[in-house]
Design a protein around this motif. Structure first.
Motif, PDB file in Angstrom:
ATOM      1  N   VAL A 150       0.854  -1.189   0.000  1.00 38.53           N
ATOM      2  CA  VAL A 150       0.000   0.000   0.000  1.00 38.53           C
ATOM      3  C   VAL A 150       0.888   1.236   0.000  1.00 38.53           C
ATOM      4  O   VAL A 150       2.077   1.162   0.313  1.00 38.53           O
ATOM      5  N   HIS A 151       0.262   2.381  -0.332  1.00 36.37           N
ATOM      6  CA  HIS A 151       1.016   3.624  -0.232  1.00 36.37           C
ATOM      7  C   HIS A 151       0.551   4.401   0.986  1.00 36.37           C
ATOM      8  O   HIS A 151      -0.627   4.639   1.180  1.00 36.37           O
ATOM      9  N   ASP A 152       1.508   4.786   1.801  1.00 35.80           N
ATOM     10  CA  ASP A 152       1.184   5.550   3.008  1.00 35.80           C
ATOM     11  C   ASP A 152       1.966   6.859   2.980  1.00 35.80           C
ATOM     12  O   ASP A 152       3.175   6.869   2.746  1.00 35.80           O
ATOM     13  N   GLU A 153       1.236   7.951   3.238  1.00 31.10           N
ATOM     14  CA  GLU A 153       1.857   9.291   3.193  1.00 31.10           C
ATOM     15  C   GLU A 153       3.024   9.417   4.174  1.00 31.10           C
ATOM     16  O   GLU A 153       3.938  10.191   3.956  1.00 31.10           O
ATOM     17  N   LEU A 154       2.926   8.711   5.289  1.00 31.80           N
ATOM     18  CA  LEU A 154       3.962   8.841   6.316  1.00 31.80           C
ATOM     19  C   LEU A 154       4.946   7.675   6.325  1.00 31.80           C
ATOM     20  O   LEU A 154       6.075   7.820   6.754  1.00 31.80           O
ATOM     21  N   HIS A 155       4.515   6.528   5.854  1.00 32.68           N
ATOM     22  CA  HIS A 155       5.378   5.337   5.902  1.00 32.68           C
ATOM     23  C   HIS A 155       5.896   4.945   4.525  1.00 32.68           C
ATOM     24  O   HIS A 155       6.615   3.955   4.401  1.00 32.68           O
ATOM     25  N   GLY A 156       5.507   5.666   3.501  1.00 33.51           N
ATOM     26  CA  GLY A 156       5.952   5.331   2.142  1.00 33.51           C
ATOM     27  C   GLY A 156       5.271   4.069   1.654  1.00 33.51           C
ATOM     28  O   GLY A 156       4.124   3.778   1.987  1.00 33.51           O
ATOM     29  N   SER A 157       6.034   3.281   0.896  1.00 34.96           N
ATOM     30  CA  SER A 157       5.479   2.051   0.365  1.00 34.96           C
ATOM     31  C   SER A 157       5.561   0.996   1.469  1.00 34.96           C
ATOM     32  O   SER A 157       6.625   0.765   2.033  1.00 34.96           O
ATOM     33  N   TYR A 158       4.424   0.396   1.814  1.00 36.77           N
ATOM     34  CA  TYR A 158       4.413  -0.548   2.935  1.00 36.77           C
ATOM     35  C   TYR A 158       3.852  -1.881   2.449  1.00 36.77           C
ATOM     36  O   TYR A 158       2.736  -1.956   1.927  1.00 36.77           O
ATOM     37  N   LEU A 198      -3.127   0.321  13.001  1.00 36.02           N
ATOM     38  CA  LEU A 198      -3.855  -0.354  11.910  1.00 36.02           C
ATOM     39  C   LEU A 198      -3.037  -0.463  10.624  1.00 36.02           C
ATOM     40  O   LEU A 198      -3.533  -0.974   9.618  1.00 36.02           O
ATOM     41  N   LEU A 199      -1.786   0.010  10.679  1.00 36.93           N
ATOM     42  CA  LEU A 199      -0.965  -0.070   9.462  1.00 36.93           C
ATOM     43  C   LEU A 199      -0.881  -1.504   8.920  1.00 36.93           C
ATOM     44  O   LEU A 199      -1.026  -1.749   7.724  1.00 36.93           O
TER      45      LEU A 199
END
Ligand code: GLU
Length: 306
Positions: A150-158, A198-199
């Protein structure tokens, strides 16, 4: 443009950590010109009166949302439809495992902790019939991948695990992972901001979203609030709800100012905070909050206004 949302579970009053996540969800949505929706996730753990207390506290913080409030308890049709769609496509199977069965199987040498080991995936008709006599079944997704990104604004590509997770519990209540995906899809939510606990669920949810024909949303999993011991903030940690804070002489404006300060944002108003908001400048560490005057540091409670 799509929508962002805040989706509280009405299990009790919100504490400062929840309110901080709500403010962040609002800031992310408004700063990207999305609508901001409020969804009450009351399929599980709902406590009488909690919803109205939560909504009153969110409004008292100055948050506003668009359109009607959506309640999951009023949307069973939608969940049933998604489950039926998956079932027809052969993507579900019955699972008879107890929590204990799963804990034992997933602690076996090849099991990954917290993931379903697939025990019931290939039961024969006869096995299923025998097990149905003993206990009700849950429905699990027959996944075709082991992980998803997934793409996360704070964690980048997860990238995280996607196991055969439950979509319908054995008490026939739709599982959180199913309901959240169906709702986000049906409500055109394309930005999900929530606590970073929930990440690890996001890969499962995104995978299911695309199976149901929805574009997976973009995420921002924000750091949680912790107590002085470094554990997730909870109501037993003292004055952490607006009502508790008010009783100790801290009004709503001061409580909001504490939250905004913790985010490195100006405290005058939410509007002012919105103007200054830049996700790239957000603190990435958890917010340690304590109302204990003897808390770590200089003797001044962490998180309190100076
Ligand atoms: N209802 C969930 C909670 O309060 C949040 C779910 C979500 O934002 O996806 O923890």
């Amino acid at each position: 443009m799509g929508a962002g949302r805040f989706a509280p579970s009405p299990s009790g009053e919100l504490h400062l950590g929840n309110l901080r996540t709500a403010i962040l969800a609002w800031l992310f949505a408004r700063s990207t010109h999305r609508t901001f929706l409020m969804r009450v996730e009351d399929l599980d753990r709902a406590r009488a009166g909690a919803e109205s207390l939560q909504l009153a506290d969110l409004a008292a913080m100055g948050l506003s949302w668009d359109g009607e409030i959506v309640r999951q308890s009023e949307r069973s049709e939608l969940y049933a439809q998604a489950i039926s769609d998956l079932r027809i496509r052969g993507l579900l199977y019955e699972c008879f495992c107890t929590r204990r069965d799963i804990a034992e199987a997933s602690s076996a040498p090849h099991g990954a902790p917290g993931t379903y080991p697939g025990t019931c995936r290939n039961l024969t008709e006869a096995d299923q019939a025998a097990k149905r006599e003993l206990r009700p079944s849950a429905l699990r997704l027959r996944t075709e991948v082991d992980s998803f990104t997934v793409h996360d604004e704070l964690h980048g590509s997860y990238t995280g695990v996607v196991d055969d997770f439950v979509v319908l519990r054995n008490d026939e209540v739709p599982a959180y992972n199913l309901a959240v995906v169906v709702d986000d899809g049906a409500q055109n939510i394309d930005q999900v901001v929530r606590g970073d606990d929930l990440l690890s669920s996001a890969p499962r949810q995104s995978y299911l979203a695309q199976l149901l024909g929805y574009q997976p949303p973009t995420y921002a999993h924000v750091p949680l609030a912790l107590n002085a011991e470094g554990r997730r903030l909870a109501k037993r940690d003292g004055a952490v709800t607006l009502a508790q804070l008010a009783a100790s002489g801290i009004n709503v404006e001061s409580a909001r100012a504490m939250i905004l300060t913790s985010l490195g944002l100006p405290t005058g108003s939410l509007q002012e905070a919105l103007t200054a908001f830049d996700p790239a400048l957000l603190p990435t560490d958890p917010w340690v909050f304590s109302t204990d005057p003897n808390a770590v540091g200089t003797g001044k409670p962490i998180g309190w206004p100076s």
